[in-house]
Each structure stands twice: as C-alpha cells, then as structure tokens.
Scaffold this motif. Structure first.
Motif, short mmCIF file in Angstrom:
data_model
loop_
_atom_site.label_atom_id
_atom_site.label_comp_id
_atom_site.label_asym_id
_atom_site.label_seq_id
_atom_site.Cartn_x
_atom_site.Cartn_y
_atom_site.Cartn_z
N LEU A 1 12.89 3.82 -5.23
CA LEU A 1 14.01 2.90 -5.05
C LEU A 1 13.56 1.64 -4.31
O LEU A 1 14.01 0.54 -4.62
N PHE A 2 12.67 1.82 -3.35
CA PHE A 2 12.13 0.67 -2.61
C PHE A 2 11.45 -0.29 -3.57
O PHE A 2 11.61 -1.52 -3.45
N LEU A 3 10.69 0.24 -4.53
CA LEU A 3 9.97 -0.61 -5.49
C LEU A 3 10.93 -1.39 -6.38
O LEU A 3 10.58 -2.46 -6.89
N LEU A 4 12.12 -0.85 -6.59
CA LEU A 4 13.08 -1.55 -7.43
C LEU A 4 13.67 -2.78 -6.74
O LEU A 4 14.20 -3.67 -7.40
N GLY A 5 13.56 -2.82 -5.41
CA GLY A 5 14.19 -3.90 -4.67
C GLY A 5 13.26 -4.90 -4.03
O GLY A 5 13.73 -5.87 -3.42
N ILE B 1 2.92 -1.17 4.28
CA ILE B 1 2.44 0.19 4.03
C ILE B 1 3.65 1.12 3.98
O ILE B 1 4.44 1.17 4.93
N LEU B 2 3.80 1.86 2.89
CA LEU B 2 4.75 2.97 2.83
C LEU B 2 3.96 4.25 3.08
O LEU B 2 3.02 4.56 2.35
N ILE C 1 6.19 1.27 7.17
CA ILE C 1 7.47 1.94 6.97
C ILE C 1 7.21 3.42 6.75
O ILE C 1 6.55 3.81 5.78
N CYS C 2 7.69 4.25 7.67
CA CYS C 2 7.59 5.70 7.54
C CYS C 2 8.80 6.21 6.78
O CYS C 2 9.95 6.06 7.24
N MET C 3 8.56 6.81 5.63
CA MET C 3 9.65 7.29 4.78
C MET C 3 10.08 8.70 5.20
O MET C 3 9.23 9.55 5.48
N PHE D 1 0.85 -1.18 0.00
CA PHE D 1 0.00 0.00 0.00
C PHE D 1 0.89 1.24 0.00
O PHE D 1 1.78 1.38 0.85
N LEU D 2 0.62 2.15 -0.93
CA LEU D 2 1.33 3.43 -0.99
C LEU D 2 0.38 4.52 -0.50
O LEU D 2 -0.63 4.81 -1.16
#
Length: 386
Positions: free
Chosen positions: A82-86, A35-36, A57-59, A5-6
C-alpha cells in the motif's frame, strides 16, 4: 534521486546494517533515501524516524519477532504494498526475496513502473540457510523458498550480488552478466576505530590479564567445528578467554568446552556498544568452513574486524580467500579444528606480527571496503540504470 530500500530484517539486525550504511552515504551524496524495515518490537502502527538523514520506517505486524525478522509478516507485507501505491521513487531496491520485500518490489515494478534493483545477500534455499532449520520446516517451505529465490533474481533491471559465489549462481540461472553488479560487504571505518586494548577492556569490565579472542554472530553456522577449535586453544593456553557478541551458544555446546568458564557471552549489543567493544580483542576468530551456504555469502563481520585493526583467523572459503591472499589481514586455516587453533595460537604468541597484520587490516578497510566507497559503486549502478 529519490530512493526506496526494502529490507526484510527488523531494524538493527541482519541485512539492515548493510542497507542503512548504503542509505546513510547516499544521503550524504545528496539523494533522498527511505528504508522500509520490520519493527524490532511488537506494534500496530508504523514508526518513522530520521537517522543520519535517512527516513527509516518500521512497519508493524502481530507475528513474533522471528517471523518479522524473516520478512514473513502478512500485515507488514500488505502495508508495504500500500505504501508503494502512494509514494513515487526514482529507484526501488529490495534486499533478498522474502515476502515483505518481494511483493512490494513487484508492485513497484509492474504497477508503478519504477526501476527495480535487487540484492542477493545470502543463499536462503537448498544448500543455504534453509539447511539450519528444523527438518519439518525445511520440507514445508523448501518449494516456496527455492522457487522465489531463483525466479526473483531474473526480475530486476540490475542484480547486486554480495559474493562471487552468488554471482556464479545468478549467471547459471540465466541472468545476463551485464545486469549483475558485485558489491561485497563493507567496513564502518567511522564508528569502528582501533583503540588500546586495555583502555577498552577497562571501560567494559573485561579481564586485563588475559588474551582475548573475539567472535560475533547473528546466527551460528559452524558451531561443532568452532567448539572443537576452541577446545584445542583452551588446552594449549590457560590465559585465553573467548568473548562473543550476538547469538549465544546452546548449553550443550558450552558444556562441550574444555573450560566453559573461559567464555564471556555478551549477547546482542546496541550498535554503539558493539563498535566500542571490538578493539578489546587480541585476535578475531571466524569459523567459515567450505560449504555452499558459506560460499554463497559475504560475512559482514569481516569488515568490522578489519576496521578494528586486529588480525583474523578464518577458513579458506569463498571470497574470504581472495581477501586474505591479496591483503594479508590474517591467517586462513583448513577445515581442521586443530589447524584453525594452531593459527590462532601463532598470532596470540607473536604480538609484533599481530600488530603488523592489524595495521594492514585497518588500511584495507579504509582503502577498499569503506562503506562510502561501496555506496559510490551502488550510486553508479543507479545512474547507469536511469
């Protein structure tokens, strides 16, 4: 399923409540949910914690809280991409279209080829929340807000809308009806439960010898109308106190009250304290005048009010009309402050009627708007897509 979830709001505010309630129940159904969201406090490093089995995860970002809560943090946005790439997910869902959720959603769909679901929970552009911004800011961001709000709704494989008004707008934008899923706001029937009013008031130091009308809002939209209605109520009865949570009124609005001493503003409360407070009310009031902004949203507070087992007075606007007409959870007034006040006073004067309506409201929350039921609908949407 592994679900991401974004959410663009800071943790604990706005759409985060909806996002987390879905996530909590999806975890109970056996899925893994991340959840980001944006950090409520200034920080330079991500903060991860598990809440009810949900990985939250609080960005981080260096901009102020207002920009972070609006999903406008540049560092936040870049780190999410970047998170989505990994990480690999079966489903990615973005809530609304602010940069902190839109661009990571694009990365997930076009670079990582993950199925994308989007939520449209508020009308933000022209005719929506943008109209509450300062005039200069409106002129600066209107083109971008309108463009991204409209274009982003055509991108996902499924579009979840929170109101019938947004459903109609999505169809007019060219989104096929087969891709649209209507899921209104829910009710937290686990945390919010009816309790004796005086017991709640004693615990929180609220007056026992007054009638309490309660109201909560993250942002005020119909303030002038509401203040006029409260003035009618204060003039009619000297024993009525308005208790509010969330955003406080500006001084000019409080000074315009017939009796400014009969308002208790508690500000933003921790969720546990907020849920414990709600049953203190005799009647909930919810100003919701007929406008494009209001017809384009579902007020999450109405689920809280129903769960608390108290009647609500509101206006004949949007999805609220069907809810009140079908389930009789309170009274709907015209957009006349005097009518709004009269219906509130009628409920304050008739305890038996208020109790009956309050019990119906609680039953409606349990049978139709429990977050568990709505999460099942979202889960079916995910399974259908996969």
């Amino acid at each position: 399923m592994k679900i991401l979830f974004l959410n663009h709001n800071v943790k604990g505010m706005g759409t985060y409540i909806r996002c987390f309630n879905f996530a909590k129940h999806l975890v109970r159904f056996g899925h893994s949910v991340v959840i980001l969201t944006s950090t409520p406090r200034y920080t330079l490093t991500p903060k991860k914690e598990f809440i009810d089995g949900v990985e939250v995860i609080c960005m981080p970002d260096i901009v102020g809280k207002r920009l972070r809560n609006g999903g406008l943090g540049p560092i936040d946005t870049i780190l999410r991409c970047l998170f989505l790439l990994g990480r690999e997910f079966d489903i990615v869902e973005n809530f609304d279209h602010r940069p902190a959720v839109l661009y990571p959603a694009l990365v997930s769909k076009y670079l990582r080829k993950m199925p994308l679901v989007s939520e449209w929970t508020d009308l933000h552009g022209t005719g929506g929340s943008l109209s509450n911004r300062p005039k200069l800011l409106q002129q600066l961001i209107r083109p971008y807000e309108d463009f991204t709000e409209k274009k982003s709704k055509k991108l996902p494989e499924k579009l979840v809308v929170i109101s019938r008004g947004l459903q109609e707008r999505a169809i007019n934008l060219g989104v096929p009806e087969s891709r649209i899923v209507y899921i209104p706001g829910g009710a937290d029937v686990e945390k919010i439960v009816p309790r004796p009013k005086n017991e709640v008031r004693k615990n929180l130091g609220l007056p026992l010898d007054k009638k309490i009308i309660a109201y909560t809002a993250g942002t005020h939209y119909n303030t002038d109308f509401f203040i006029k209605a409260i003035n009618h109520i204060q003039k009619a009865r000297k024993d009525v106190v308005l208790v509010t949570t969330g955003d406080v009124f500006e001084n000019r609005h409080k000074e315009a009250l017939f009796d400014p001493n009969r308002i208790i503003e508690l500000g933003f409360l921790p969720y546990e304290k907020y849920t414990a407070l709600l049953p203190c009310a005799d009647v909930f009031v919810f100003p919701f005048t007929n406008s494009s902004l209001n017809t384009g949203r579902w007020p999450n507070k109405i689920g809280d009010y129903m769960a608390a087992g108290r009647p609500t007075v509101s206006n004949r606007t949007g999805d609220i009309v069907r809810l009140f007409d079908e389930h009789k959870i309170g009274f709907l007034a015209s957009d006349n402050p005097g009518d709004f006040a009269a219906k509130t006073l009628e409920l304050l004067a008739n305890q038996k009627l208020s109790s009956e309506i309050g019990m119906r409201a609680r039953q409606t929350a349990e049978r139709h708007y429990d977050w568990k039921l709505l999460s099942k609908k979202l889960e079916r949407c995910f399974f259908e897509l996969l």
